[in-house]
Write a protein that holds these residues in place. Structure first.
Motif, short mmCIF file in Angstrom:
data_model
loop_
_atom_site.label_atom_id
_atom_site.label_comp_id
_atom_site.label_asym_id
_atom_site.label_seq_id
_atom_site.Cartn_x
_atom_site.Cartn_y
_atom_site.Cartn_z
N THR A 1 0.83 -1.20 0.00
CA THR A 1 0.00 0.00 0.00
C THR A 1 0.87 1.26 0.00
OG1 THR A 1 -1.76 -1.13 1.19
CG2 THR A 1 -1.78 1.28 1.25
N ARG A 2 0.56 2.17 -0.93
CA ARG A 2 1.27 3.45 -0.99
C ARG A 2 0.49 4.47 -0.18
NH1 ARG A 2 5.20 5.31 -4.08
NH2 ARG A 2 5.00 3.76 -5.75
N GLU A 3 1.18 5.17 0.68
CA GLU A 3 0.52 6.15 1.53
C GLU A 3 0.33 7.49 0.81
OE1 GLU A 3 -0.81 5.32 4.24
OE2 GLU A 3 0.10 3.34 4.37
N GLY A 4 1.19 7.78 -0.12
CA GLY A 4 1.12 9.08 -0.78
C GLY A 4 0.38 9.03 -2.11
N ASP B 1 1.83 2.15 -10.61
CA ASP B 1 1.05 1.72 -9.45
C ASP B 1 -0.26 1.07 -9.90
OD1 ASP B 1 2.98 2.73 -7.82
OD2 ASP B 1 1.85 4.50 -7.16
N SER C 1 -4.39 10.62 -4.27
CA SER C 1 -4.17 9.68 -3.17
C SER C 1 -5.45 8.96 -2.81
CB SER C 1 -3.66 10.44 -1.93
OG SER C 1 -2.46 11.13 -2.22
N ALA C 2 -5.30 7.86 -2.07
CA ALA C 2 -6.45 7.08 -1.62
C ALA C 2 -7.40 7.95 -0.82
CB ALA C 2 -5.98 5.89 -0.79
N GLU D 1 -7.77 2.88 -3.21
CA GLU D 1 -6.50 2.37 -2.71
C GLU D 1 -5.43 2.50 -3.79
OE1 GLU D 1 -5.27 -1.53 -0.04
OE2 GLU D 1 -6.47 -1.87 -1.86
N LYS E 1 -1.57 0.94 -4.69
CA LYS E 1 -0.55 -0.03 -4.33
C LYS E 1 0.63 0.07 -5.30
CE LYS E 1 -3.22 -3.45 -1.80
NZ LYS E 1 -3.44 -4.89 -1.58
N TYR E 2 1.81 -0.16 -4.79
CA TYR E 2 3.00 -0.19 -5.63
C TYR E 2 3.65 -1.56 -5.50
CZ TYR E 2 5.82 0.43 -1.39
OH TYR E 2 6.41 0.27 -0.17
#
Length: 437
Positions: free
Chosen positions: A155-158, A164, A208-209, A241, A243-244
């Motif tokens: 999961t990517r926060e930014g 991605d 972003s998410a 969401e 994701k990377y």
């Protein structure tokens, strides 16, 4: 049946003339009357009860003669072909010369036959086998694919970046109105994959998410849905969401995890060997193709169009069978591709012509060299088919035509014969140099 004549015409056409004796024809006419009379209405008689003479008077004296011809033709034609000792490769075009119950019937049939083939040189041909060296970029590319397949999605926060994977809801609008097929929930999209309309994925990048936003795009002028082609559209997006992919390090531990090898160098060597073997196979196949082309170009034969048409039909049937395995009908496929049957068939014409010529050339070599498939080779082919289709060998034997299978095997042996007799020079070429030729 009495064969009267067998005349060879141009372009591998033959005209057969044969007769059917009076008794056989008379009995067939009587049988046709008994079977077909109920179809005809004659005033003063119940349907199916009128005498034959009355029906013939009203509808014509030969009304049942053509039914009799249709009944007798298949067997009589087959007997004429057998007696004339010809190999038919097309549908017959029959013509009634004469018919009467007193004298019988005489028929004339034009039909395409297998052409006579005159071979040119087929032994001692010269050909160059060009084997490509291994392109190291292909080795690296395969390692990269293995690395990508074994990556972990985190999961990517930014903000989302190209490459991605995003989980989105979207709904598309044109002129403020939602359109069919433009809505989905929790759709998984790899940014930068080019899966969506140009500009769509670029506008998701940077969000972003949890965000909700609009994406504005323009449908291509040649878009498959004509009602949307060239139109401006707005998509309402909810980004759930991001994701990377975290890729594993390319080291010996990676090689151990994804293969049977202990080191990365050993893994690369295995990939390199597979590419070398594939390059050899491609080179061998090209040698075979070049030799067959030389044999075909050296032969002369008046090949009837019927042979090409028959092969096209076989290729179409094969295509139809393959897409049926995917649950798709040919009619649906043609509709989706926007083409009619004639256009679709035309795509197979060149392939069909090459295959027909190759088959004729190899069959001529089979005949000239006395090549035959042995019982052992036939048994091996039965086993191969049984293994491929997970069938019992006895079942395979019950459904295949042994003579046809042996004929195919003999053709393959003829190809091997041409290769064995050829003068093959091997040349190593660099992939880049080979692609420029």
């Amino acid at each position: 049946m009495n064969l009267i004549s067998c005349e060879k015409l141009e372009k591998s056409m033959v005209e057969l003339q044969f007769s059917i004796d009076a008794d056989t024809f008379k009995n067939a006419v009587a049988a046709a009357f008994k079977r077909e009379s109920k179809k005809y209405t004659v005033p003063g008689f119940r349907k199916g009860k009128a005498p034959r003479a009355m029906i013939e008077k009203m509808y014509g004296a030969d009304i049942f003669h053509y039914d009799a011809i249709n009944d007798l033709f298949p067997e009589a034609y087959e007997a004429a072909v057998k007696e004339a000792n010809i190999e038919v490769v097309g549908r017959p075009d029959p013509e009634v010369v004469s018919m009467s119950e007193a004298e019988g019937a005489t028929l004339k049939v034009k039909v395409a036959v297998k052409p006579e083939v005159t071979l040119g040189d087929y032994a001692g041909l010269n050909v160059t086998k060009k084997v490509k060296t291994v392109d190291e970029s292909l080795v690296d590319a395969e390692i990269k694919r293995m690395q990508d397949r074994n990556g972990r999605l985190l999961t990517r926060e930014g903000a989302a970046e190209n490459g991605d994977t995003v989980d989105i809801d979207f709904e598309g609008f044109v002129d403020g109105v939602a359109f069919d097929g433009g809505k989905a929930e929790h759709y998984s999209l790899v940014l930068g994959s080019g899966s969506f309309i140009p500009g769509f994925e670029d506008q998701v990048v940077g969000h972003s998410a949890g965000e909700e936003f609009d994406v504005n795009v323009k449908f291509p002028e040649q878009y498959q849905a004509e009602e949307l082609a060239g139109k401006d559209a707005t998509f309402k997006i909810k980004l759930h969401e991001v994701k990377y992919k975290e890729l594993p390090e390319l080291d010996d531990d990676f090689a151990k995890d994804v293969s049977e090898y202990d080191t990365l160098d050993e893994l690369k060597a295995s990939i390199r060997k597979n590419i070398e073997e594939n390059n050899q196979k491609q080179a061998d196949q090209q040698v075979e193709n070049d030799l067959i082309e030389q044999v075909v170009n050296g032969m002369t034969a008046e090949i009837p169009q019927a042979m090409y048409d028959a092969r096209v039909d076989e290729l179409v049937q094969d295509f139809q069978y393959r897409i049926a395995q995917q649950g798709l009908k040919l009619e649906q496929y043609l509709q989706y591709m926007g083409m009619d049957m004639n256009t679709f068939k035309s795509q197979f014409q060149e392939q069909a012509e090459k295959q027909v010529k190759m088959r004729l050339a190899m069959e001529a070599i089979v005949a000239k060299e006395g090549i035959e498939a042995t019982d052992e080779e036939f048994n091996a082919e039965v086993k191969r088919i049984a293994d491929a289709y997970k069938m019992e060998e006895d079942k395979v034997r019950s459904v295949v035509d042994e003579a046809a299978v042996k004929a195919d095997l003999a053709v393959n042996k003829a190809i091997d014969f041409v290769k064995e007799k050829a003068n093959i020079t091997t040349e190593t070429v660099e992939p880049a140099a080979e692609s420029k030729e």
